[in-house]
Write an enzyme that holds these catalytic residues in place. Sequence first.
Site, PDB file in Angstrom:
ATOM      1  N   HIS A 166      20.121 -22.344  40.077  1.00 39.24           N
ATOM      2  CA  HIS A 166      18.839 -21.931  39.502  1.00 39.24           C
ATOM      3  C   HIS A 166      17.889 -23.128  39.377  1.00 39.24           C
ATOM      4  O   HIS A 166      16.894 -23.187  40.098  1.00 39.24           O
ATOM      5  CB  HIS A 166      19.047 -21.276  38.124  1.00 39.24           C
ATOM      6  N   HIS A 175      20.199 -22.133  31.463  1.00 43.65           N
ATOM      7  CA  HIS A 175      19.691 -20.792  31.168  1.00 43.65           C
ATOM      8  C   HIS A 175      20.810 -19.764  31.244  1.00 43.65           C
ATOM      9  O   HIS A 175      20.584 -18.598  31.505  1.00 43.65           O
ATOM     10  CB  HIS A 175      18.556 -20.444  32.136  1.00 43.65           C
TER      11      HIS A 175
HETATM   12 FE1  FES Z   1      21.355 -22.812  35.456  1.00 45.27          FE
HETATM   13 FE2  FES Z   1      18.862 -22.149  34.938  1.00 45.27          FE
HETATM   14  S1  FES Z   1      19.613 -24.070  35.550  1.00 45.27           S
HETATM   15  S2  FES Z   1      20.605 -20.904  34.829  1.00 45.27           S
END
Ligand code: FES
Length: 174
Positions: free
Chosen positions: A104, A123
């Site tokens: 992500h 997140h």
């Molecule tokens: Fe891993 Fe956003 S950096 S969920």
Amino acid sequence: MHRCRAMVDIGRRQFLRGSALVAASATVAAAGAAPRAEAATSPARVEYPSNRLANVSELKLNEPLEVTYPDAGAPGVLLKLGTRVEGGAGLDGDIVGFSTICPHKGFPLTYSAASKTFNCPGHYSVFDPEKGGQQVWGQATQNLPQYALRIADNGDIFAEGVDELIYGRLSNVL
Ligand code: FES
């Protein structure tokens, strides 16, 4: 009523004139267009190194062993799951390897032995190593990049590829 019909006639004529102009322009453009260049083929093939990451004797059940692949700037782990999984290497088909950078936004993932998941503190995305690194919850739009592993006769574990793009890279091999 008569005035109204006249307006409709004017509208039709203008529409037809406009259509004729568009058709004529298209014909001229097609006639004068240079021959199209063949789309360049982008093989998107990457030559992965065959790197020895560890030996099976170094792995402990359900405990990640930190490694890097395909280069020192790409952290990951080897993991002996204790359960045969698709894509698993070794005699028991239970050895897997993954990048530990969250796809992500690049936070470093941690492994929970209790839930057998990789978890993101950024997140809260969750990835399942028993299912090829599939994201089972969260923000990421990509599964966890998994290593293609080969085990030599002496138990040495080699990584020879990665199945997804490692976060922050345009190519897995720099
Ligand atoms: Fe891993 Fe956003 S950096 S969920």
